[in-house]
Motif scaffolding. Structure first.
Motif, PDB file in Angstrom:
ATOM      1  N   PRO A  47      87.788 -24.874  21.748  1.00  0.00           N
ATOM      2  CA  PRO A  47      88.569 -25.717  20.824  1.00  0.00           C
ATOM      3  C   PRO A  47      88.860 -25.043  19.481  1.00  0.00           C
ATOM      4  CG  PRO A  47      86.312 -26.532  21.031  1.00  0.00           C
ATOM      5  CD  PRO A  47      86.487 -25.487  22.085  1.00  0.00           C
ATOM      6  N   ILE A  48      87.907 -24.258  18.961  1.00  0.00           N
ATOM      7  CA  ILE A  48      88.153 -23.590  17.676  1.00  0.00           C
ATOM      8  C   ILE A  48      89.265 -22.557  17.824  1.00  0.00           C
ATOM      9  CG2 ILE A  48      87.129 -22.132  15.893  1.00  0.00           C
ATOM     10  CD1 ILE A  48      84.447 -23.454  16.472  1.00  0.00           C
ATOM     11  N   GLY A  49      89.228 -21.810  18.926  1.00  0.00           N
ATOM     12  CA  GLY A  49      90.294 -20.844  19.194  1.00  0.00           C
ATOM     13  C   GLY A  49      91.644 -21.518  19.309  1.00  0.00           C
ATOM     14  N   VAL A  50      91.667 -22.692  19.938  1.00  0.00           N
ATOM     15  CA  VAL A  50      92.922 -23.443  20.074  1.00  0.00           C
ATOM     16  C   VAL A  50      93.470 -23.824  18.704  1.00  0.00           C
ATOM     17  CG1 VAL A  50      93.936 -25.623  20.865  1.00  0.00           C
ATOM     18  CG2 VAL A  50      92.412 -24.329  22.373  1.00  0.00           C
ATOM     19  N   VAL A  51      92.610 -24.348  17.839  1.00  0.00           N
ATOM     20  CA  VAL A  51      93.042 -24.772  16.499  1.00  0.00           C
ATOM     21  C   VAL A  51      93.585 -23.582  15.704  1.00  0.00           C
ATOM     22  CG1 VAL A  51      92.255 -25.687  14.284  1.00  0.00           C
ATOM     23  CG2 VAL A  51      91.501 -26.760  16.417  1.00  0.00           C
ATOM     24  N   ILE A  52      92.883 -22.454  15.755  1.00  0.00           N
ATOM     25  CA  ILE A  52      93.331 -21.268  15.009  1.00  0.00           C
ATOM     26  C   ILE A  52      94.668 -20.764  15.552  1.00  0.00           C
ATOM     27  CG2 ILE A  52      92.783 -18.894  14.358  1.00  0.00           C
ATOM     28  CD1 ILE A  52      89.818 -19.624  14.609  1.00  0.00           C
ATOM     29  N   ALA A  53      94.775 -20.688  16.891  1.00  0.00           N
ATOM     30  CA  ALA A  53      96.003 -20.172  17.510  1.00  0.00           C
ATOM     31  C   ALA A  53      97.197 -21.067  17.209  1.00  0.00           C
ATOM     32  CB  ALA A  53      95.811 -20.044  19.022  1.00  0.00           C
ATOM     33  N   VAL A  54      97.012 -22.377  17.374  1.00  0.00           N
ATOM     34  CA  VAL A  54      98.112 -23.311  17.121  1.00  0.00           C
ATOM     35  C   VAL A  54      98.518 -23.266  15.651  1.00  0.00           C
ATOM     36  CG1 VAL A  54      98.738 -25.757  17.057  1.00  0.00           C
ATOM     37  CG2 VAL A  54      97.555 -24.826  19.039  1.00  0.00           C
ATOM     38  N   SER A  55      97.539 -23.150  14.753  1.00  0.00           N
ATOM     39  CA  SER A  55      97.848 -23.074  13.316  1.00  0.00           C
ATOM     40  C   SER A  55      98.682 -21.834  13.004  1.00  0.00           C
ATOM     41  CB  SER A  55      96.553 -23.039  12.498  1.00  0.00           C
ATOM     42  OG  SER A  55      95.788 -24.204  12.710  1.00  0.00           O
ATOM     43  N   GLY A  56      98.286 -20.689  13.572  1.00  0.00           N
ATOM     44  CA  GLY A  56      99.023 -19.456  13.329  1.00  0.00           C
ATOM     45  C   GLY A  56     100.444 -19.518  13.858  1.00  0.00           C
ATOM     46  N   ILE A  57     100.595 -20.059  15.062  1.00  0.00           N
ATOM     47  CA  ILE A  57     101.936 -20.157  15.672  1.00  0.00           C
ATOM     48  C   ILE A  57     102.809 -21.109  14.862  1.00  0.00           C
ATOM     49  CG2 ILE A  57     103.190 -20.952  17.710  1.00  0.00           C
ATOM     50  CD1 ILE A  57     100.753 -19.955  19.351  1.00  0.00           C
ATOM     51  N   LEU A  58     102.240 -22.242  14.451  1.00  0.00           N
ATOM     52  CA  LEU A  58     102.998 -23.212  13.655  1.00  0.00           C
ATOM     53  C   LEU A  58     103.436 -22.608  12.327  1.00  0.00           C
ATOM     54  CD1 LEU A  58     103.985 -26.152  13.515  1.00  0.00           C
ATOM     55  CD2 LEU A  58     101.824 -26.730  12.405  1.00  0.00           C
ATOM     56  N   GLU A  94      87.846 -14.495  18.462  1.00  0.00           N
ATOM     57  CA  GLU A  94      87.805 -14.332  19.923  1.00  0.00           C
ATOM     58  C   GLU A  94      86.877 -13.185  20.324  1.00  0.00           C
ATOM     59  OE1 GLU A  94      89.686 -16.594  22.227  1.00  0.00           O
ATOM     60  OE2 GLU A  94      89.182 -17.476  20.303  1.00  0.00           O
ATOM     61  N   ARG A  95      86.806 -12.154  19.501  1.00  0.00           N
ATOM     62  CA  ARG A  95      85.845 -11.074  19.763  1.00  0.00           C
ATOM     63  C   ARG A  95      84.413 -11.601  19.662  1.00  0.00           C
ATOM     64  NH1 ARG A  95      88.597  -6.176  16.226  1.00  0.00           N
ATOM     65  NH2 ARG A  95      89.994  -5.409  17.874  1.00  0.00           N
ATOM     66  N   HIS A  96      84.167 -12.393  18.621  1.00  0.00           N
ATOM     67  CA  HIS A  96      82.834 -12.969  18.427  1.00  0.00           C
ATOM     68  C   HIS A  96      82.483 -13.900  19.590  1.00  0.00           C
ATOM     69  CE1 HIS A  96      79.411 -14.888  16.504  1.00  0.00           C
ATOM     70  NE2 HIS A  96      79.966 -16.074  16.724  1.00  0.00           N
ATOM     71  N   ARG A  97      83.425 -14.726  20.008  1.00  0.00           N
ATOM     72  CA  ARG A  97      83.151 -15.669  21.103  1.00  0.00           C
ATOM     73  C   ARG A  97      82.907 -14.927  22.413  1.00  0.00           C
ATOM     74  NH1 ARG A  97      83.757 -21.144  22.402  1.00  0.00           N
ATOM     75  NH2 ARG A  97      84.171 -21.480  24.632  1.00  0.00           N
ATOM     76  N   SER A 103      84.080 -16.898  27.715  1.00  0.00           N
ATOM     77  CA  SER A 103      85.168 -17.854  27.941  1.00  0.00           C
ATOM     78  C   SER A 103      86.077 -18.031  26.731  1.00  0.00           C
ATOM     79  CB  SER A 103      84.573 -19.211  28.339  1.00  0.00           C
ATOM     80  OG  SER A 103      85.578 -20.129  28.650  1.00  0.00           O
ATOM     81  N   PRO A 104      86.653 -16.935  26.210  1.00  0.00           N
ATOM     82  CA  PRO A 104      87.546 -17.068  25.052  1.00  0.00           C
ATOM     83  C   PRO A 104      88.914 -17.609  25.464  1.00  0.00           C
ATOM     84  CG  PRO A 104      87.517 -14.801  25.789  1.00  0.00           C
ATOM     85  CD  PRO A 104      86.520 -15.537  26.653  1.00  0.00           C
ATOM     86  N   LEU A 105      89.597 -18.220  24.515  1.00  0.00           N
ATOM     87  CA  LEU A 105      90.964 -18.679  24.762  1.00  0.00           C
ATOM     88  C   LEU A 105      91.870 -17.485  25.059  1.00  0.00           C
ATOM     89  CD1 LEU A 105      93.138 -21.000  24.591  1.00  0.00           C
ATOM     90  CD2 LEU A 105      93.428 -20.315  22.206  1.00  0.00           C
ATOM     91  N   VAL A 106      91.744 -16.431  24.257  1.00  0.00           N
ATOM     92  CA  VAL A 106      92.528 -15.206  24.441  1.00  0.00           C
ATOM     93  C   VAL A 106      91.577 -14.089  24.870  1.00  0.00           C
ATOM     94  CG1 VAL A 106      94.047 -13.514  23.353  1.00  0.00           C
ATOM     95  CG2 VAL A 106      94.171 -15.924  22.672  1.00  0.00           C
ATOM     96  N   VAL A 107      91.774 -13.588  26.080  1.00  0.00           N
ATOM     97  CA  VAL A 107      90.942 -12.491  26.583  1.00  0.00           C
ATOM     98  C   VAL A 107      91.517 -11.186  26.020  1.00  0.00           C
ATOM     99  CG1 VAL A 107      90.060 -11.321  28.627  1.00  0.00           C
ATOM    100  CG2 VAL A 107      90.398 -13.799  28.656  1.00  0.00           C
ATOM    101  N   LEU A 108      90.897 -10.672  24.979  1.00  0.00           N
ATOM    102  CA  LEU A 108      91.453  -9.511  24.270  1.00  0.00           C
ATOM    103  C   LEU A 108      91.453  -8.253  25.121  1.00  0.00           C
ATOM    104  CD1 LEU A 108      89.791 -10.127  20.793  1.00  0.00           C
ATOM    105  CD2 LEU A 108      92.150 -10.631  21.471  1.00  0.00           C
ATOM    106  N   SER A 109      90.551  -8.177  26.113  1.00  0.00           N
ATOM    107  CA  SER A 109      90.509  -6.987  26.960  1.00  0.00           C
ATOM    108  C   SER A 109      91.792  -6.828  27.784  1.00  0.00           C
ATOM    109  CB  SER A 109      89.301  -7.041  27.899  1.00  0.00           C
ATOM    110  OG  SER A 109      89.354  -8.190  28.730  1.00  0.00           O
ATOM    111  N   LEU A 110      92.572  -7.899  27.926  1.00  0.00           N
ATOM    112  CA  LEU A 110      93.844  -7.808  28.649  1.00  0.00           C
ATOM    113  C   LEU A 110      94.759  -6.760  28.015  1.00  0.00           C
ATOM    114  CD1 LEU A 110      94.615 -11.610  29.217  1.00  0.00           C
ATOM    115  CD2 LEU A 110      94.069  -9.934  30.989  1.00  0.00           C
ATOM    116  N   PHE A 111      94.672  -6.636  26.694  1.00  0.00           N
ATOM    117  CA  PHE A 111      95.584  -5.747  25.989  1.00  0.00           C
ATOM    118  C   PHE A 111      95.193  -4.278  26.124  1.00  0.00           C
ATOM    119  CE2 PHE A 111      96.150  -9.880  23.972  1.00  0.00           C
ATOM    120  CZ  PHE A 111      97.531  -9.982  23.947  1.00  0.00           C
ATOM    121  N   LYS A 112      94.079  -3.994  26.794  1.00  0.00           N
ATOM    122  CA  LYS A 112      93.724  -2.603  27.089  1.00  0.00           C
ATOM    123  C   LYS A 112      94.556  -2.061  28.245  1.00  0.00           C
ATOM    124  CE  LYS A 112      88.924  -3.051  25.467  1.00  0.00           C
ATOM    125  NZ  LYS A 112      87.489  -2.984  25.856  1.00  0.00           N
TER     126      LYS A 112
END
Length: 393
Positions: A47-58, A94-97, A103-112
């Motif tokens: 949920p925290i990742g969702v709030v941060i992501a939605v805030s940034g996009i908005l 997301e790195r910390h989570r 179970s992060p909202l954004v799997v950062l390893s995808l960008f590798k």
């Protein structure tokens, strides 16, 4: 049909009623035909990742969508700058989570994975080009050419026919045989369709008939279909199945942000050119305007004054943030003989605006052509072979 009907004087808003019968039908079909599917290791919500992501996009998308209408006040730039900071916070969180909870909202390893990162960039650029096209295309047909929503919609059906054909053939015929060349060819074909549309629109000007748009629209739509149908498979080709949810969510979000960027960027280009080059349309219609004013009995010195005011009216209308608004300089005059002059000014004013819209439309499509060529080049970073992912298996 719904826009023309103007149900309960709600103008365009009832178009969303289309979703009600479609949604009900989908629910019924899903009940009978879609099997239950559960993950052996269900991920936890973030949920925290969702709030941060939605805030940034908005913070990024809202100023882009509304900035031109509001006159680009300082807070719009502050919000967009702040969105960069918020996205940085999202990455850190997301790195910390990932390290602590998982179970992060954004799997950062995808960008590798090069294919995924390049695909996301190309996907964003593609929707910037198409988001801008859909906006100026509608403005061009309805405000520039003065067509009704019904005529514009029926003309636009040619694009849908091309897109449906391109999508079907891409998945069933081309992609299994030639892989990413399908995507590259689709982007270039889309660009070719834009270029053909520019030539047709420029040649016929404001008097263009609907049937002359069919060929470039079918080509544009076919190229669009060749890209959108297999592109998701190309981006997800090397994504682990367990991360498919995060990857597909990123794809959907990127598409929406890309369209918002496209609308904002091409809006600035289109309306900026419309305002700065408003004299183009005036120069086109001034000879005819003078003839009609003289024929209506306006004295020679009066004609010059009217043409001067007419030029100011067209400029002010082109500079309006709302292209449907009539500025004060265009309001009917109360001088003697205005009843004869006003219809002439209205007719020639629409003609001048049409010429300006055609020119701005051409310029905006060249911008789209350039982006689509970049998209085609970027697709060389995708895997040569593109296979549909059977994630259930």
């Amino acid at each position: 049909v719904l826009v023309d009907a103007n149900i309960a004087d709600l103008e365009w808003r009832p178009i969303f009623l289309v979703n009600i019968p479609v949604g009900i039908g989908a629910l019924i079909a899903a009940w009978f035909y879609v099997g239950e599917s559960k993950s052996a290791a269900a991920p936890k919500l973030d949920p925290i990742g969702v709030v941060i992501a939605v805030s940034g996009i908005l913070m990024l998308v809202y100023p882009l969508a509304e900035g031109r209408t509001l006159g680009w006040p300082a807070w719009t730039y502050a919000l967009m700058a702040g969105s960069v900071v918020v996205f940085g916070i999202l990455v850190a969180f997301e790195r910390h989570r990932t390290r602590t909870v998982g179970s992060p909202l954004v799997v950062l390893s995808l960008f590798k994975e090069r294919a995924f990162t390049a695909g996301m960039l190309v996907w964003t650029l593609f929707w910037i080009a198409l988001g801008g096209f859909f906006l100026v295309w509608t403005l061009y047909m309805q405000l520039g050419l003065g067509w009704s929503p019904m005529r514009a919609g029926l003309t636009g059906a040619a694009f849908a026919v091309g897109a449906a054909a391109g999508s079907g053939l891409a998945v069933e015929v081309f992609t299994p045989r030639i892989g990413r060349l399908t995507l590259i060819g689709g982007a270039l074909l889309n660009a070719l369709g834009f270029a053909a549309y520019i030539l047709v629109a420029h040649h016929y000007g404001p008097g263009i008939p609907s049937w002359q748009m069919i060929a470039p629209l079918v080509v544009t739509g076919f190229g669009f279909g060749l890209v959108v149908a297999p592109m998701i498979d190309a981006i997800l080709t090397k994504v682990p199945a367990k991360d498919a949810g995060s990857a597909s969510g990123l794809l959907g979000t990127t598409q929406q942000v890309g369209m918002a960027l496209g609308v904002a960027l091409v809006g600035v280009l289109f309306f900026g050119h419309l305002s700065s080059d408003s004299g183009h349309g005036v120069d086109k219609v001034t000879p005819q305007l003078r003839q009609e004013l003289v024929a209506a009995g306006v004295p020679a010195n009066g004609v010059d004054d009217i043409v001067k005011g007419f030029r100011a009216c067209v400029h002010d209308r082109s500079a309006e943030s709302d292209p449907t608004k009539v500025p004060a300089s265009c309001l009917p005059s109360s001088v003697p003989g205005a009843d004869k002059v006003q219809p002439i000014l209205t007719k020639q004013g629409q003609a001048a605006v049409s010429h300006n819209f055609v020119k701005s439309f051409d310029l905006s499509l060249w911008y789209g052509v350039g982006i689509l060529v970049l998209v085609a080049l970027g697709m060389f970073a995708l895997p040569r072979e593109v296979h549909a992912r059977d994630l259930d298996a």
